[in-house]
Scaffold this active site. Sequence first.
Site, PDB file in Angstrom:
ATOM      1  N   ASP A  12      44.382  38.617  47.426  1.00  0.00           N
ATOM      2  CA  ASP A  12      44.281  39.574  48.536  1.00  0.00           C
ATOM      3  C   ASP A  12      42.841  39.936  48.897  1.00  0.00           C
ATOM      4  OD1 ASP A  12      47.100  40.880  46.979  1.00  0.00           O
ATOM      5  OD2 ASP A  12      47.095  40.038  49.001  1.00  0.00           O
ATOM      6  N   HIS A  72      44.419  41.105  38.126  1.00  0.00           N
ATOM      7  CA  HIS A  72      45.713  40.432  38.268  1.00  0.00           C
ATOM      8  C   HIS A  72      46.421  40.463  36.925  1.00  0.00           C
ATOM      9  CE1 HIS A  72      48.770  37.465  39.265  1.00  0.00           C
ATOM     10  NE2 HIS A  72      48.443  37.684  40.532  1.00  0.00           N
TER      11      HIS A  72
HETATM   12  C1  SDX Z   1      49.397  40.499  44.063  1.00  0.00           C
HETATM   13  O1  SDX Z   1      51.976  39.238  40.109  1.00  0.00           O
HETATM   14  C2  SDX Z   1      51.643  38.486  41.057  1.00  0.00           C
HETATM   15  O2  SDX Z   1      51.735  37.282  40.998  1.00  0.00           O
HETATM   16  C3  SDX Z   1      51.192  39.211  42.307  1.00  0.00           C
HETATM   17  C4  SDX Z   1      50.563  38.357  43.400  1.00  0.00           C
HETATM   18  C5  SDX Z   1      51.579  37.429  44.011  1.00  0.00           C
HETATM   19  O3  SDX Z   1      51.153  36.376  44.542  1.00  0.00           O
HETATM   20  O4  SDX Z   1      52.767  37.776  44.055  1.00  0.00           O
HETATM   21  O5  SDX Z   1      49.496  37.610  42.870  1.00  0.00           O
HETATM   22  C6  SDX Z   1      50.037  39.235  44.535  1.00  0.00           C
HETATM   23  O6  SDX Z   1      50.071  41.490  43.957  1.00  0.00           O
HETATM   24  C7  SDX Z   1      47.950  40.463  43.660  1.00  0.00           C
HETATM   25  C8  SDX Z   1      47.453  41.847  43.098  1.00  0.00           C
HETATM   26  C9  SDX Z   1      47.105  42.727  44.318  1.00  0.00           C
HETATM   27  N1  SDX Z   1      46.790  44.116  43.825  1.00  0.00           N
HETATM   28  C10 SDX Z   1      45.552  44.587  43.886  1.00  0.00           C
HETATM   29  O7  SDX Z   1      44.571  43.946  44.213  1.00  0.00           O
HETATM   30  C11 SDX Z   1      45.453  46.068  43.499  1.00  0.00           C
HETATM   31  C12 SDX Z   1      44.256  46.287  42.561  1.00  0.00           C
HETATM   32  N2  SDX Z   1      44.561  45.677  41.244  1.00  0.00           N
HETATM   33  C13 SDX Z   1      45.237  46.463  40.288  1.00  0.00           C
HETATM   34  O8  SDX Z   1      45.856  47.604  40.622  1.00  0.00           O
HETATM   35  C14 SDX Z   1      45.677  45.728  39.036  1.00  0.00           C
HETATM   36  O9  SDX Z   1      44.674  44.876  38.685  1.00  0.00           O
HETATM   37  C15 SDX Z   1      46.990  44.975  39.116  1.00  0.00           C
HETATM   38  C16 SDX Z   1      48.096  45.862  39.577  1.00  0.00           C
HETATM   39  C17 SDX Z   1      46.870  43.819  40.021  1.00  0.00           C
HETATM   40  C18 SDX Z   1      47.300  44.463  37.703  1.00  0.00           C
HETATM   41  O10 SDX Z   1      47.542  45.564  36.927  1.00  0.00           O
HETATM   42  P1  SDX Z   1      47.924  45.400  35.361  1.00  0.00           P
HETATM   43  O11 SDX Z   1      48.073  43.978  34.975  1.00  0.00           O
HETATM   44  O12 SDX Z   1      49.042  46.337  35.085  1.00  0.00           O
HETATM   45  O13 SDX Z   1      46.609  45.871  34.651  1.00  0.00           O
HETATM   46  P2  SDX Z   1      46.243  47.387  34.372  1.00  0.00           P
HETATM   47  O14 SDX Z   1      46.536  48.215  35.590  1.00  0.00           O
HETATM   48  O15 SDX Z   1      46.867  47.776  33.076  1.00  0.00           O
HETATM   49  O16 SDX Z   1      44.658  47.288  34.227  1.00  0.00           O
HETATM   50  C19 SDX Z   1      44.052  46.896  32.994  1.00  0.00           C
HETATM   51  C20 SDX Z   1      42.706  47.632  32.990  1.00  0.00           C
HETATM   52  C21 SDX Z   1      42.866  49.143  33.165  1.00  0.00           C
HETATM   53  O17 SDX Z   1      41.722  49.728  32.558  1.00  0.00           O
HETATM   54  P3  SDX Z   1      41.904  50.351  31.035  1.00  0.00           P
HETATM   55  O18 SDX Z   1      43.052  51.340  31.113  1.00  0.00           O
HETATM   56  O19 SDX Z   1      42.219  49.176  30.149  1.00  0.00           O
HETATM   57  O20 SDX Z   1      40.565  50.992  30.735  1.00  0.00           O
HETATM   58  O21 SDX Z   1      41.915  47.192  34.108  1.00  0.00           O
HETATM   59  C22 SDX Z   1      41.669  48.286  34.972  1.00  0.00           C
HETATM   60  C23 SDX Z   1      42.717  49.345  34.651  1.00  0.00           C
HETATM   61  O22 SDX Z   1      42.233  50.650  34.976  1.00  0.00           O
HETATM   62  N3  SDX Z   1      41.837  47.787  36.342  1.00  0.00           N
HETATM   63  C24 SDX Z   1      41.034  48.088  37.363  1.00  0.00           C
HETATM   64  C25 SDX Z   1      41.531  47.340  38.438  1.00  0.00           C
HETATM   65  N4  SDX Z   1      42.594  46.633  38.048  1.00  0.00           N
HETATM   66  C26 SDX Z   1      42.773  46.912  36.749  1.00  0.00           C
HETATM   67  N5  SDX Z   1      39.954  48.911  37.459  1.00  0.00           N
HETATM   68  C27 SDX Z   1      39.386  48.969  38.690  1.00  0.00           C
HETATM   69  N6  SDX Z   1      39.797  48.292  39.801  1.00  0.00           N
HETATM   70  C28 SDX Z   1      40.867  47.460  39.692  1.00  0.00           C
HETATM   71  N7  SDX Z   1      41.295  46.772  40.755  1.00  0.00           N
END
Ligand code: SDX
Length: 428
Positions: free
Chosen positions: A364, A307
Site C-alpha cells: 500500500d 506486514h
Molecule cells: C495489507 O495480510 C496481508 O496479506 C495483507 C495485505 C494483503 O495483500 O492482503 O498484504 C494487505 O493489509 C498490507 C498492510 C497494510 N497496513 C498498513 O500499512 C498499516 C500500517 N501497518 C501496521 O498497522 C502493521 O504493520 C500491520 C497491521 C500491517 C501488521 O501488524 P502486526 O503484524 O500485528 O504487527 P504489530 O502491530 O504487532 O507490530 C509489531 C511492532 C509493534 O511494536 P512493539 O509493540 O513490538 O514495540 O511493530 C510496530 C508495532 O507498534 N509497528 C509499527 C508499524 N507497524 C508495526 N510502528 C510504526 N508504524 C507502523 N506502520
Amino acid sequence: MSEVAKIELGGESYELPVITGSENEKAIDISKFRQETGYVTLDSGYKNTGATKSAITFLNGEEGILRYRGYPIEQLAENATFLEVAYLLLYGDLPNKDEYKLFESSINRHTLVHEDMKRFFEAYPSQAHPMGVLSSMICSLSTFYTESLDPYRSSDLKDLTIHRLIAKMPTLAAWAYKNSIRHPFIYPKNEYGYCENFLHMMYAMPTEDYKVDPIVSTALNKLLILHADHEQNCSTSTVRIVGSSQANLYATISAGISALWGPLHGGANQAVIEMLQQIHHDGGDVDKWVKKAKDKNDPFRLMGFGHRVYKNFDPRANIIKKSCDDVLNQMGINDPMLDIAKKLEKVALEDEYFKARNLYPNVDFYSGIIYKAIGIPTDMFTVMFAMGRLPGWISQWKEMLENNDPIGRPRQIYTGHKNRDYVKLEDR
Ligand code: SDX
C-alpha cells in the site's frame, strides 16, 4: 517415518502429526487436539495458526517470494492481463487461447447491472464512501439472481455467479464514483478490455468519450494483478469464514469488501496518501513524523509500513515503486508525495526501531501515488484494491467448497465471571 510433535500435558504425553506443504512449510496438525487432550490452543490474530491447506498462492515472508499457482508475481505483473491472472487463480492454470476467449467473452456479457440498481445509488449521499456503497451493492446483486444463490446447486450456476461478480465489479465501482460527483452513469462497452472499460466508465461523459491512455491502462492492469490474491489475509479469511456457512457468494464477497476497508488492511492505501499529504502540508519534516511513528504514546503509525508476513520486503512494493517512477516520468508528473514517500522510506529503513521490527514498505505504500497519477480519487483507492482482490477472494472461496472445509468456528478461553445468581432489579 513421518514427523510427529511430542507434547507433555497433565502428566500425559501426546504425539501430533506434522504435515509438510509442497514448499516444505511445516505445520502441527491439531485438528484432534481438544478431543485427545481436553486443551485448546490460543493464538490471538492467528499469527502462528494455519486455517487451511491451499494450492492457490504461495508466499515466503522471509525471502519476499509471492507466486500465484506457482507463477512468480514479477512475471505475471510484467506479461499477463488481469483476466488471465483471474482465470489462473480460479481454475488453476493459465488459459489457452480458446479458454481465454471464452472467459473474456463471458465476462463481457455480464458487465451490465440491472437497471433497478441505479435507484439504489441515487439514495446515497454524495459524500458516501465508495467502499460502503460497493459492499452493499455487491450484496444487493443477490436479490436479483435468486436462482443462483445456492453455491452447491450446480457448477454452471456457480461459474455464472463468479463471472457475474468479476464482470459487474468495475461497473459498480465506477458508478459509485460517478454517483459521488453526481455525474451520469456511463455504460460498459464490450469492445474494451477489462481495465479500459473501467477507465471509460470512470471518466467518459455522455457528451464525449474518454480516450484511454495506454500508460494508464497498463499501470492499472499491473496494480490489479499485484493485488489479486495474498493467501489467508484478513479479508480472505473473512470470505472463507462467511462462505463456510454456505452464505451465497454475493454476501460472502460483500463481507470481504467490508473487512478490506479497515486502515490496517486494504484501507491503508488511502491512509498512506492522506499521511503523505499531512506531512507535506506540515512542511515535509520526515524525521518528525518518523519519530511520532516510533513513540508508543503517539497513536500515529507509518501507514503502508509493516506486514504480518513480509519481514524483509514486500515484493509487490518493489514492483509498484518502480512502476511509480515509470508512470510519473511517462506522464510527465512531478508529485511531491513521491519525494516524501522516498524520503520517509529511506529514513525509516535506516532507523533501528523499524529495522528491529522488520518494518518495510508494503503493497500500500506506493500504490496510492500511482492511483493518484492516473486520476483515481483518494477514497476510491481501496475500491481499486477490492477490484484486484476479487478473483483471489472467489478462488479461495471456491477452493474451500471443493475441499469440503467445515464451517469455521474457533474456540476461546473464557475469562469472565464464574457462576452467579440473578438479583431482582429492586434488590440491586
Ligand atoms: C495489507 O495480510 C496481508 O496479506 C495483507 C495485505 C494483503 O495483500 O492482503 O498484504 C494487505 O493489509 C498490507 C498492510 C497494510 N497496513 C498498513 O500499512 C498499516 C500500517 N501497518 C501496521 O498497522 C502493521 O504493520 C500491520 C497491521 C500491517 C501488521 O501488524 P502486526 O503484524 O500485528 O504487527 P504489530 O502491530 O504487532 O507490530 C509489531 C511492532 C509493534 O511494536 P512493539 O509493540 O513490538 O514495540 O511493530 C510496530 C508495532 O507498534 N509497528 C509499527 C508499524 N507497524 C508495526 N510502528 C510504526 N508504524 C507502523 N506502520
